[in-house]
Scaffold this motif. Structure first.
Motif, PDB file in Angstrom:
ATOM      1  N   GLY A  25      46.725  32.680  41.957  1.00 36.26           N
ATOM      2  CA  GLY A  25      46.231  33.453  43.093  1.00 36.26           C
ATOM      3  C   GLY A  25      44.732  33.420  43.241  1.00 36.26           C
ATOM      4  O   GLY A  25      44.202  33.603  44.334  1.00 36.26           O
ATOM      5  N   ARG A  26      44.007  33.172  42.145  1.00 36.30           N
ATOM      6  CA  ARG A  26      42.549  33.103  42.221  1.00 36.30           C
ATOM      7  C   ARG A  26      42.075  31.921  43.060  1.00 36.30           C
ATOM      8  O   ARG A  26      40.949  31.898  43.522  1.00 36.30           O
ATOM      9  CB  ARG A  26      41.961  32.980  40.824  1.00 36.30           C
ATOM     10  CG  ARG A  26      42.246  34.166  39.917  1.00 36.30           C
ATOM     11  CD  ARG A  26      41.742  33.892  38.523  1.00 36.30           C
ATOM     12  NE  ARG A  26      42.057  34.985  37.604  1.00 36.30           N
ATOM     13  CZ  ARG A  26      41.784  34.954  36.310  1.00 36.30           C
ATOM     14  NH1 ARG A  26      41.198  33.889  35.772  1.00 36.30           N
ATOM     15  NH2 ARG A  26      42.101  35.982  35.533  1.00 36.30           N
ATOM     16  N   ARG A  27      42.928  30.915  43.230  1.00 32.63           N
ATOM     17  CA  ARG A  27      42.525  29.711  43.955  1.00 32.63           C
ATOM     18  C   ARG A  27      43.044  29.686  45.394  1.00 32.63           C
ATOM     19  O   ARG A  27      42.943  28.666  46.082  1.00 32.63           O
ATOM     20  CB  ARG A  27      43.008  28.466  43.188  1.00 32.63           C
ATOM     21  CG  ARG A  27      42.428  28.374  41.799  1.00 32.63           C
ATOM     22  CD  ARG A  27      42.679  27.025  41.153  1.00 32.63           C
ATOM     23  NE  ARG A  27      44.074  26.819  40.820  1.00 32.63           N
ATOM     24  CZ  ARG A  27      44.649  27.233  39.695  1.00 32.63           C
ATOM     25  NH1 ARG A  27      43.936  27.914  38.803  1.00 32.63           N
ATOM     26  NH2 ARG A  27      45.916  26.994  39.444  1.00 32.63           N
ATOM     27  N   VAL A  28      43.614  30.815  45.834  1.00 37.55           N
ATOM     28  CA  VAL A  28      44.131  30.905  47.186  1.00 37.55           C
ATOM     29  C   VAL A  28      43.014  31.309  48.154  1.00 37.55           C
ATOM     30  O   VAL A  28      42.211  32.195  47.851  1.00 37.55           O
ATOM     31  CB  VAL A  28      45.283  31.924  47.257  1.00 37.55           C
ATOM     32  CG1 VAL A  28      45.654  32.256  48.714  1.00 37.55           C
ATOM     33  CG2 VAL A  28      46.522  31.389  46.526  1.00 37.55           C
ATOM     34  N   TRP A  29      42.981  30.656  49.310  1.00 37.63           N
ATOM     35  CA  TRP A  29      41.994  31.005  50.338  1.00 37.63           C
ATOM     36  C   TRP A  29      42.389  32.309  50.989  1.00 37.63           C
ATOM     37  O   TRP A  29      43.494  32.427  51.546  1.00 37.63           O
ATOM     38  CB  TRP A  29      41.909  29.898  51.383  1.00 37.63           C
ATOM     39  CG  TRP A  29      40.935  30.200  52.474  1.00 37.63           C
ATOM     40  CD1 TRP A  29      39.610  30.473  52.336  1.00 37.63           C
ATOM     41  CD2 TRP A  29      41.194  30.236  53.894  1.00 37.63           C
ATOM     42  NE1 TRP A  29      39.028  30.697  53.556  1.00 37.63           N
ATOM     43  CE2 TRP A  29      39.979  30.556  54.537  1.00 37.63           C
ATOM     44  CE3 TRP A  29      42.327  30.030  54.660  1.00 37.63           C
ATOM     45  CZ2 TRP A  29      39.874  30.684  55.916  1.00 37.63           C
ATOM     46  CZ3 TRP A  29      42.250  30.166  56.034  1.00 37.63           C
ATOM     47  CH2 TRP A  29      41.020  30.476  56.651  1.00 37.63           C
ATOM     48  N   MET A  30      41.511  33.306  50.918  1.00 42.76           N
ATOM     49  CA  MET A  30      41.793  34.633  51.486  1.00 42.76           C
ATOM     50  C   MET A  30      41.062  34.856  52.818  1.00 42.76           C
ATOM     51  O   MET A  30      41.031  35.973  53.312  1.00 42.76           O
ATOM     52  CB  MET A  30      41.386  35.713  50.486  1.00 42.76           C
ATOM     53  CG  MET A  30      42.025  35.570  49.113  1.00 42.76           C
ATOM     54  SD  MET A  30      43.825  35.746  49.114  1.00 42.76           S
ATOM     55  CE  MET A  30      44.003  37.518  49.325  1.00 42.76           C
ATOM     56  N   GLY A  31      40.486  33.804  53.359  1.00 44.80           N
ATOM     57  CA  GLY A  31      39.830  33.918  54.652  1.00 44.80           C
ATOM     58  C   GLY A  31      38.321  33.861  54.622  1.00 44.80           C
ATOM     59  O   GLY A  31      37.671  33.928  55.668  1.00 44.80           O
ATOM     60  N   ASP A  32      37.734  33.720  53.423  1.00 45.99           N
ATOM     61  CA  ASP A  32      36.268  33.653  53.330  1.00 45.99           C
ATOM     62  C   ASP A  32      35.760  32.308  53.864  1.00 45.99           C
ATOM     63  O   ASP A  32      36.335  31.257  53.581  1.00 45.99           O
ATOM     64  CB  ASP A  32      35.821  33.830  51.881  1.00 45.99           C
ATOM     65  CG  ASP A  32      36.105  35.234  51.361  1.00 45.99           C
ATOM     66  OD1 ASP A  32      35.976  36.178  52.149  1.00 45.99           O
ATOM     67  OD2 ASP A  32      36.466  35.371  50.181  1.00 45.99           O
ATOM     68  N   LEU A  33      34.677  32.368  54.619  1.00 51.53           N
ATOM     69  CA  LEU A  33      34.110  31.165  55.225  1.00 51.53           C
ATOM     70  C   LEU A  33      32.878  30.688  54.478  1.00 51.53           C
ATOM     71  O   LEU A  33      32.085  31.500  53.991  1.00 51.53           O
ATOM     72  CB  LEU A  33      33.746  31.448  56.692  1.00 51.53           C
ATOM     73  CG  LEU A  33      34.919  31.825  57.606  1.00 51.53           C
ATOM     74  CD1 LEU A  33      34.386  32.265  58.972  1.00 51.53           C
ATOM     75  CD2 LEU A  33      35.903  30.663  57.751  1.00 51.53           C
ATOM     76  N   ALA A  34      32.725  29.377  54.426  1.00 46.73           N
ATOM     77  CA  ALA A  34      31.563  28.786  53.749  1.00 46.73           C
ATOM     78  C   ALA A  34      30.339  28.879  54.662  1.00 46.73           C
ATOM     79  O   ALA A  34      30.453  28.835  55.876  1.00 46.73           O
ATOM     80  CB  ALA A  34      31.867  27.338  53.405  1.00 46.73           C
TER      81      ALA A  34
END
Length: 265
Positions: A256-265
């Motif tokens: 789960g730590r490697r899942v994209w939660m919506g944060d943008l670069a």
């Protein structure tokens, strides 16, 4: 300001109200009330806001004492939440970027959608293994992020049709309504309803996980239909339906730590 109703608790003090706000020593907490709950509980959301979960009729003074006694726990959870947030990847939502759906990789393809008033084309579609993102939407990172989250929500709801009933039957609980939305740093939540079925909410990001971990999240929340909290009784119930639940929890914590939660670069 704290929001209190006209009602009082059994001890004669003002009682908390659903969707109210309680402020304790400068900390602002959203209030959630459950008729099934007997103990007070706290949740630190992904944005580090606090939610206080209380039994029906819980008095203000009892809630304030509980929050004060939980000060160390709140600070530790806030630090952990921030550490986890930093671990989750950020995405630029550009052409060629890899995104996952149900554990499988799909390359993002930025395309020109042909306008069709009779049949509007969604901003994001999965076509032939590619996630196709409309170029005009991709030009605005905030709009693109919303479009991706909306796609995961729609795809997740479709996938969940018929998926919940077998798990509810296996766990001998009523089948709740399913909603897919942004839940901050939580994978899922359960909320009791007036009809005893209640509502399970799943984070749209859950549907990036492999199917067996999505099933674990579903079973995890279904167990809350019977038992609030995560005490021994809860884990016994979940373990009867899903004997490997502890192993799956560990796997979810890691992956789960490697899942994209919506944060943008």
């Amino acid at each position: 300001m704290p929001h209190f109703p006209d009602s009082v608790s059994p001890l004669g003090e003002p009682a908390l109200t659903e969707d109210g706000v309680l402020v304790v020593d400068g900390r602002e907490l959203s209030v959630r009330i459950s008729a099934r709950r007997r103990r007070l509980g706290l949740t630190v959301e992904r944005d580090r806001s606090l939610t206080l979960h209380v039994p029906k009729g819980c008095g203000v003074l009892r809630a304030e004492d509980f929050v004060r006694s939980s000060s160390g726990w709140i600070e530790a959870k806030a630090r952990l939440s921030e550490e986890r947030r930093q671990l989750h990847p950020k995405r630029s939502l550009r052409d060629g970027e890899i995104h996952r759906y149900l554990g499988r990789d799909h390359r993002l393809l930025v395309v020109d959608n042909t306008p069709d008033e009779s049949s509007p084309v969604p901003a994001v579609r999965l076509v032939a293994g590619r996630l196709r993102l409309d170029r005009t939407v991709a030009a605005d990172a905030v709009l693109a992020r919303k479009a991706m989250a909306d796609w995961y929500s729609r795809a997740g709801r479709r996938w969940m049709r018929g998926r919940l009933q077998p798990w509810a039957a296996r766990m001998d609980v009523p089948e709740p309504t399913v909603r897919v939305r942004d839940l901050g740093h939580r994978w899922g939540s359960y909320r009791a309803g007036a009809d005893d079925n209640g509502v399970i909410s799943l984070h749209w990001a859950v549907f990036q996980l492999p199917i067996h971990l999505v099933d674990y999240v579903v079973a995890h929340e279904l167990a809350h239909v019977r038992v609030a909290g995560h005490g021994p009784e809860y884990w016994r119930l979940l373990g009867r339906a899903l004997p490997e639940c502890r192993r799956l929890k560990t796997e979810l914590d890691e992956l789960g730590r490697r899942v994209w939660m919506g944060d943008l670069a």
